[in-house]
Design an enzyme around this catalytic site. Structure first.
Site, PDB file in Angstrom:
ATOM      1  N   LYS A  55       0.801  -1.222   0.000  1.00 42.32           N
ATOM      2  CA  LYS A  55       0.000   0.000   0.000  1.00 42.32           C
ATOM      3  C   LYS A  55       0.838   1.278   0.000  1.00 42.32           C
ATOM      4  O   LYS A  55       0.356   2.346  -0.387  1.00 42.32           O
ATOM      5  CB  LYS A  55      -0.959   0.016   1.191  1.00 42.32           C
ATOM      6  CG  LYS A  55      -2.122  -0.954   1.036  1.00 42.32           C
ATOM      7  CD  LYS A  55      -3.035  -0.916   2.245  1.00 42.32           C
ATOM      8  CE  LYS A  55      -4.139  -1.953   2.144  1.00 42.32           C
ATOM      9  NZ  LYS A  55      -5.284  -1.473   1.395  1.00 42.32           N
ATOM     10  N   SER A 304       1.415  -9.676  -0.454  1.00 42.67           N
ATOM     11  CA  SER A 304       1.083  -8.258  -0.314  1.00 42.67           C
ATOM     12  C   SER A 304       1.614  -7.589   0.945  1.00 42.67           C
ATOM     13  O   SER A 304       1.752  -6.373   0.989  1.00 42.67           O
ATOM     14  CB  SER A 304      -0.442  -8.083  -0.380  1.00 42.67           C
ATOM     15  OG  SER A 304      -1.069  -8.869   0.611  1.00 42.67           O
TER      16      SER A 304
END
Length: 328
Positions: A55, A304
């Site tokens: 992110k 991720s």
């Protein structure tokens, strides 16, 4: 809310803005993992980011584009963890005061990481929904720029750079599995694949114990769902409109159980020398559950994030609660 859909041009521009701050993350295959799955599996290591998760790409892109006076007035967002670190990290780079609202009982490792980046943590509300409602009011009262965890074109374009890296390096991938909480990753993958590798299937993955994005995608409209998953990176109880609109281009959306996540987390640790948080293992969990379908194919798996809390680390380092041998 700023909800114009980003384009591939925005992703390319984001890559230019992010490049001075973040090197490209590695992507490679592991022979033992390939043998287990019967695929050529390319693992994209977003766990190697300075915040431990993908992110941060979105945060840097968003803050880089923000007018100076808006940055000076401060930014405020709400998050259970990785989005919080992304915004806090970017705010530190660009000198913007930053407040993060988190719901009650947050992951202590993520709180510590956000505070270490210089942001203020404000704990409010039993759920992300309540934390978000409080954040909206607080930002309005203080004149801060409220940053949605997902309904932000700048976040989606920034996150899209990870799929730009994957598909520029390996345009021959047959499929990419993408973990979905809020949906910025799924949306970014759709944007990039459609533009530069249209034959690559994009398959989103969510926990069956927090299926809001999955169920919204299936229903064609946003729905709320209860959150029961222990994977806090996937613990989103409501869908976000902008990622959902872009994710209409997904080829498929699959659900995995928390036991599937635990097994995949152990497989990544033992066979790919890679520590992930449970959400970071979701893409591999989905591929393991569908390996017959992808036998002989080239598949990208996004790892991720790596921000596991202390209890989660103890469990996975002791061999997990699932017996990997039983799953073959």
């Amino acid at each position: 809310m700023h909800t114009t859909s980003p384009s591939i041009t925005d992703v390319l521009d984001a890559a230019r803005l992010i490049a001075p701050h973040l090197p490209e993350t590695p992507m490679w295959s592991y022979p033992v993992l390939d043998e287990r799955l019967g695929t050529e599996t390319l693992v994209k290591h977003e766990n190697a980011q300075p915040t431990g998760a993908f992110k941060v790409r979105g945060g840097i892109n968003l803050l880089a584009r923000m007018p100076e006076d808006q940055r000076a007035a401060g930014v405020l967002t709400y998050s259970t963890g990785n989005h919080a670190q992304s915004i806090a990290y970017a705010a530190r780079i660009f000198g913007a005061p930053c407040t993060i609202v988190m719901p009650e009982n947050p992951n202590p490792a993520k709180v510590a990481a956000v505070e270490a980046l210089g942001a203020t943590v404000d704990i409010k509300g039993a759920t992300m929904v309540e934390a978000g409602e409080y954040a909206v009011t607080l930002a309005a009262d203080r004149g801060n720029r409220l940053i949605s965890p997902a309904d932000e074109p700048g976040l989606i374009a920034g996150v899209g750079t990870l799929y730009l890296e994957m598909l520029t390096r390996r345009p021959d991938l047959d499929a990419i599995f993408v973990p979905v909480g809020s949906g910025t990753g799924g949306a970014g993958a759709c944007l990039v694949a459609k533009a530069i590798a249209p034959r690559c299937r994009v398959i989103a993955v969510q926990s069956s114990l927090a299926p809001a994005a999955h169920d919204s995608w299936r229903a064609g409209e946003p729905v709320r769902r209860p959150v029961g998953t222990v994977a806090d990176g996937l613990a989103t109880g409501s869908a976000f409109a902008l990622p959902q609109a872009i994710m209409r281009d997904l080829d498929d959306f699959t659900l995995v159980t928390d036991d599937d996540l635990r097994l995949a987390q152990w497989v990544l640790l033992s066979e790919a020398h890679t520590l992930t948080e449970l959400a970071g293992a979701a893409a591999l969990a989905a591929l393991i559950s569908r390996k017959e379908e992808f036998a002989g194919r080239k598949v990208g798996v996004v790892c991720s994030g790596a921000n596991a809390g202390p209890a989660e680390l103890q469990r996975v380092l002791s061999g997990g609660s699932s017996s990997p041998a039983a799953h073959g």
